[in-house]
Design an enzyme around this catalytic site. Sequence first.
Site, mmCIF file in Angstrom:
data_model
loop_
_atom_site.group_PDB
_atom_site.id
_atom_site.type_symbol
_atom_site.label_atom_id
_atom_site.label_comp_id
_atom_site.label_asym_id
_atom_site.label_seq_id
_atom_site.Cartn_x
_atom_site.Cartn_y
_atom_site.Cartn_z
ATOM 1 N N ARG A 144 0.840 -1.205 0.000
ATOM 2 C CA ARG A 144 0.000 0.000 0.000
ATOM 3 C C ARG A 144 0.874 1.253 0.000
ATOM 4 O O ARG A 144 0.523 2.287 -0.547
ATOM 5 C CB ARG A 144 -0.981 0.006 1.188
ATOM 6 C CG ARG A 144 -1.871 1.251 1.208
ATOM 7 C CD ARG A 144 -3.215 1.043 1.906
ATOM 8 N NE ARG A 144 -3.113 0.407 3.192
ATOM 9 C CZ ARG A 144 -2.616 0.964 4.302
ATOM 10 N NH1 ARG A 144 -2.178 2.211 4.276
ATOM 11 N NH2 ARG A 144 -2.553 0.283 5.434
ATOM 12 N N TYR B 266 -14.279 16.875 -17.434
ATOM 13 C CA TYR B 266 -14.890 15.549 -17.345
ATOM 14 C C TYR B 266 -15.948 15.514 -16.239
ATOM 15 O O TYR B 266 -15.706 15.991 -15.125
ATOM 16 C CB TYR B 266 -13.764 14.547 -17.072
ATOM 17 C CG TYR B 266 -14.182 13.151 -16.711
ATOM 18 C CD1 TYR B 266 -15.022 12.423 -17.539
ATOM 19 C CD2 TYR B 266 -13.724 12.562 -15.545
ATOM 20 C CE1 TYR B 266 -15.391 11.136 -17.206
ATOM 21 C CE2 TYR B 266 -14.080 11.276 -15.208
ATOM 22 C CZ TYR B 266 -14.922 10.569 -16.039
ATOM 23 O OH TYR B 266 -15.287 9.295 -15.706
ATOM 24 N N ASP C 59 -5.320 17.995 -15.903
ATOM 25 C CA ASP C 59 -5.635 16.630 -16.337
ATOM 26 C C ASP C 59 -5.225 16.527 -17.810
ATOM 27 O O ASP C 59 -5.793 17.197 -18.671
ATOM 28 C CB ASP C 59 -7.142 16.408 -16.137
ATOM 29 C CG ASP C 59 -7.600 14.999 -16.513
ATOM 30 O OD1 ASP C 59 -6.931 14.343 -17.330
ATOM 31 O OD2 ASP C 59 -8.658 14.579 -15.995
ATOM 32 N N LYS D 299 -7.042 5.233 -20.037
ATOM 33 C CA LYS D 299 -7.383 5.657 -21.396
ATOM 34 C C LYS D 299 -6.209 5.432 -22.352
ATOM 35 O O LYS D 299 -5.794 4.305 -22.539
ATOM 36 C CB LYS D 299 -7.860 7.115 -21.357
ATOM 37 C CG LYS D 299 -8.855 7.411 -20.231
ATOM 38 C CD LYS D 299 -10.194 6.733 -20.419
ATOM 39 C CE LYS D 299 -11.139 6.897 -19.240
ATOM 40 N NZ LYS D 299 -11.337 8.258 -18.750
HETATM 41 C C1 LIG Z 1 -11.712 8.800 -17.556
HETATM 42 C C2 LIG Z 1 -11.206 10.144 -17.173
HETATM 43 C C3 LIG Z 1 -10.871 10.420 -15.846
HETATM 44 C C4 LIG Z 1 -11.083 9.408 -14.718
HETATM 45 O O1 LIG Z 1 -10.243 8.322 -14.848
HETATM 46 P P1 LIG Z 1 -10.630 6.851 -14.235
HETATM 47 O O2 LIG Z 1 -9.414 6.064 -14.561
HETATM 48 O O3 LIG Z 1 -11.868 6.434 -14.940
HETATM 49 O O4 LIG Z 1 -10.863 7.046 -12.791
HETATM 50 C C5 LIG Z 1 -10.356 11.665 -15.547
HETATM 51 N N1 LIG Z 1 -10.206 12.600 -16.497
HETATM 52 C C6 LIG Z 1 -10.524 12.379 -17.787
HETATM 53 C C7 LIG Z 1 -10.306 13.456 -18.796
HETATM 54 C C8 LIG Z 1 -11.038 11.143 -18.176
HETATM 55 O O5 LIG Z 1 -11.371 10.934 -19.453
#
Ligand SMILES: *Cc1c(COP(=O)(O)O)cnc(C)c1O
Length: 386
Positions: free
Chosen positions: A53, A106, A178, A203
């Site tokens: 962890r 998002y 992000d 992604k």
């Molecule tokens: C999918 C996504 C997230 C969240 O990511 P998870 O791995 O699903 O928790 C955050 N920001 C963007 C732009 C995303 O497309």
Amino acid sequence: MDFNTRVVAAEAVATPHNAVSPPIFQTSVFAFEDAEAVDQLLSGARPGYSYSRGGNPTFDVLAGLIASLEGAEAAVVAASGTGALTAAILTLAPAPVRLLVSREIYGGTVGLARKVLAPLGYPMEWVDLHDPAAVAAACDGPPAILLAESISNPLGRVAPLDEVIRSAHAASVPVMVDNTFATPYHARPLSWGADVVVHSLTKFIGGHSDLMLGVLAGSPDRMAAARDVVATAGFTPDPFACWLALRGARTLALRMERASANALALAEALQGHPAVRRVYYPGLASHPDYPVARSLLSRGFGAIVSVALDGGYEAVQQMVQRLRLVRFVPSLGDVATTLSHPKVASHRELSLEEQAAVHIEGRVVRISVGIEQAADIIEDFRAALS
Ligand SMILES: *Cc1c(COP(=O)(O)O)cnc(C)c1O
């Protein structure tokens, strides 16, 4: 070295015994010779791992690769992109501050801010990053942090983040970006002055729809704090998911090169189609942010194309049912072209008014363009739309 080289360079994934594929340390814990040895490790007097962890060699190999790609000194892996966003917020603001959230973001990030952080005392405020006066006004006031996306989900807005970050910093407001849509192939927000960059590795970086992970990157001090948040709050990833992400990431440059070229070709083809009202892709001269995207992004404009259909939600339903190659998948970043519907899926957290304010309408689909032959993708849409 160029990005294309760094992403596959062996030094990025230095591993014990010179294993060419990094080993998966699928262990929850590590053994010690005596109590003194544990004490030394936990006090930081000697390096190593004790309990997964708090850290695991497989996490660190992945974190090292991401740090190298983002031009960061350090990175920390978390169990999901959302876990990484939460860890980034709690690292920048361990006690409540205002969360200044970009209008185009998002929906899951909005859910995190509203459902988890607002009740803990972090009030959320929208900010329009395309309006410098609004950014300055929002930053002026009680302590805050600012959340932005380098390419926004879903309409591909690209705000002048270099200027936004300068303005926020002038008011002592840290900025987290992000970078999931752009990936470090197209954008490196730390080079614009961002304090922390965050990804959903689920992604494009993972790239194969087979894992859930996130990462945050920044200065060594901040990442030491973030590592503590991840370990203490339990946002810890799984070693096998990290290995899958490493495997996926090695082809990131090749995949993004092809996918972004395909996205541009698809955007151009759909732009002239009679059933299509509007195409949102920052690489089209018709996109309002095309000049900013050209100055901030490199090697293209990413793999997400959003499209508004003339026939509304009903036309979307019919098109999706008629597509043969492209499947409805409420995610993005796969090697295959997929599509989703922000209003019913990724952005359902927003109220109708909030959706309308950023053009998230029933008629809008978000396409995540893959690495197939462009002509086949275009033909699938042409046939379905006809
Ligand atoms: C999918 C996504 C997230 C969240 O990511 P998870 O791995 O699903 O928790 C955050 N920001 C963007 C732009 C995303 O497309």
